[in-house]
Design a protein around this motif. Structure first.
Motif, short mmCIF file in Angstrom:
data_model
loop_
_atom_site.label_atom_id
_atom_site.label_comp_id
_atom_site.label_asym_id
_atom_site.label_seq_id
_atom_site.Cartn_x
_atom_site.Cartn_y
_atom_site.Cartn_z
N ARG A 26 -10.77 -5.25 -3.53
CA ARG A 26 -12.04 -5.39 -2.79
C ARG A 26 -13.01 -4.28 -3.15
N LEU A 27 -12.49 -3.04 -3.27
CA LEU A 27 -13.35 -1.91 -3.61
C LEU A 27 -13.94 -2.05 -5.01
N TYR A 28 -13.11 -2.38 -5.99
CA TYR A 28 -13.61 -2.54 -7.35
C TYR A 28 -14.63 -3.67 -7.45
N ARG A 29 -14.37 -4.78 -6.76
CA ARG A 29 -15.33 -5.89 -6.78
C ARG A 29 -16.67 -5.46 -6.20
N ALA A 30 -16.65 -4.73 -5.09
CA ALA A 30 -17.88 -4.26 -4.46
C ALA A 30 -18.63 -3.30 -5.37
N ILE A 31 -17.90 -2.42 -6.05
CA ILE A 31 -18.53 -1.46 -6.95
C ILE A 31 -19.21 -2.18 -8.11
N TYR A 32 -18.54 -3.13 -8.69
CA TYR A 32 -19.11 -3.83 -9.83
C TYR A 32 -20.17 -4.86 -9.43
N ARG A 33 -20.34 -5.10 -8.14
CA ARG A 33 -21.41 -5.99 -7.66
C ARG A 33 -22.50 -5.21 -6.93
N LEU A 34 -22.67 -3.95 -7.25
CA LEU A 34 -23.69 -3.13 -6.60
C LEU A 34 -25.09 -3.72 -6.78
N SER A 35 -25.34 -4.34 -7.90
CA SER A 35 -26.68 -4.88 -8.15
C SER A 35 -27.03 -6.02 -7.20
N ASP A 36 -26.04 -6.63 -6.54
CA ASP A 36 -26.31 -7.68 -5.55
C ASP A 36 -26.99 -7.11 -4.30
N GLY A 37 -26.74 -5.84 -4.02
CA GLY A 37 -27.38 -5.17 -2.89
C GLY A 37 -26.80 -5.48 -1.53
N THR A 38 -25.53 -5.89 -1.45
CA THR A 38 -24.94 -6.21 -0.16
C THR A 38 -24.39 -4.96 0.52
N ASP A 39 -24.71 -4.80 1.79
CA ASP A 39 -24.23 -3.70 2.63
C ASP A 39 -24.49 -2.32 2.02
N ILE A 40 -25.71 -2.13 1.53
CA ILE A 40 -26.12 -0.86 0.93
C ILE A 40 -27.26 -0.29 1.76
N LYS A 41 -27.18 1.00 2.02
CA LYS A 41 -28.25 1.67 2.77
C LYS A 41 -28.58 2.99 2.10
N LYS A 42 -29.85 3.39 2.17
CA LYS A 42 -30.28 4.68 1.65
C LYS A 42 -29.91 5.75 2.67
N LEU A 43 -29.36 6.85 2.20
CA LEU A 43 -29.00 7.95 3.10
C LEU A 43 -30.25 8.78 3.40
N LYS A 44 -30.45 9.10 4.65
CA LYS A 44 -31.62 9.87 5.05
C LYS A 44 -31.52 11.29 4.50
N GLY A 45 -32.63 11.77 3.96
CA GLY A 45 -32.70 13.14 3.48
C GLY A 45 -32.01 13.37 2.14
N HIS A 46 -31.55 12.32 1.47
CA HIS A 46 -30.86 12.46 0.19
C HIS A 46 -31.39 11.41 -0.79
N ASP A 47 -31.15 11.65 -2.05
CA ASP A 47 -31.50 10.67 -3.07
C ASP A 47 -30.25 9.86 -3.41
N LEU A 48 -29.53 9.43 -2.37
CA LEU A 48 -28.28 8.70 -2.53
C LEU A 48 -28.30 7.42 -1.70
#
Length: 61
Positions: A26-48
């Motif tokens: 599940r983790l590897y699939r999510a990592i390799y599908r980062l470009s889909d943008g699912t369940d991703i949030k920008k961290l406040k105060g960071h460029d992460l």
């Protein structure tokens, strides 16, 4: 579609290898599908950004 390059920090593969097989998949699939943008949030105060998969969190640029 843009092309992305995934570079793991030293601790990431060690962490992934310690997980049981279903969770690791599940983790590897999510990592390799980062470009889909699912369940991703920008961290406040960071460029992460944060990726959440179940109870695991990962950060990336």
């Amino acid at each position: 579609m843009p092309i992305y390059k995934i570079i793991f920090e030293k601790a990431a593969p060690k962490f992934l290898d310690k997980q049981d097989r279903p969770k690791r998949i599940r983790l590897y699939r999510a990592i390799y599908r980062l470009s889909d943008g699912t369940d991703i949030k920008k961290l406040k105060g960071h460029d992460l950004y944060r990726l959440r998969v179940g109870d695991c969190r990962g950060s990336y640029r």
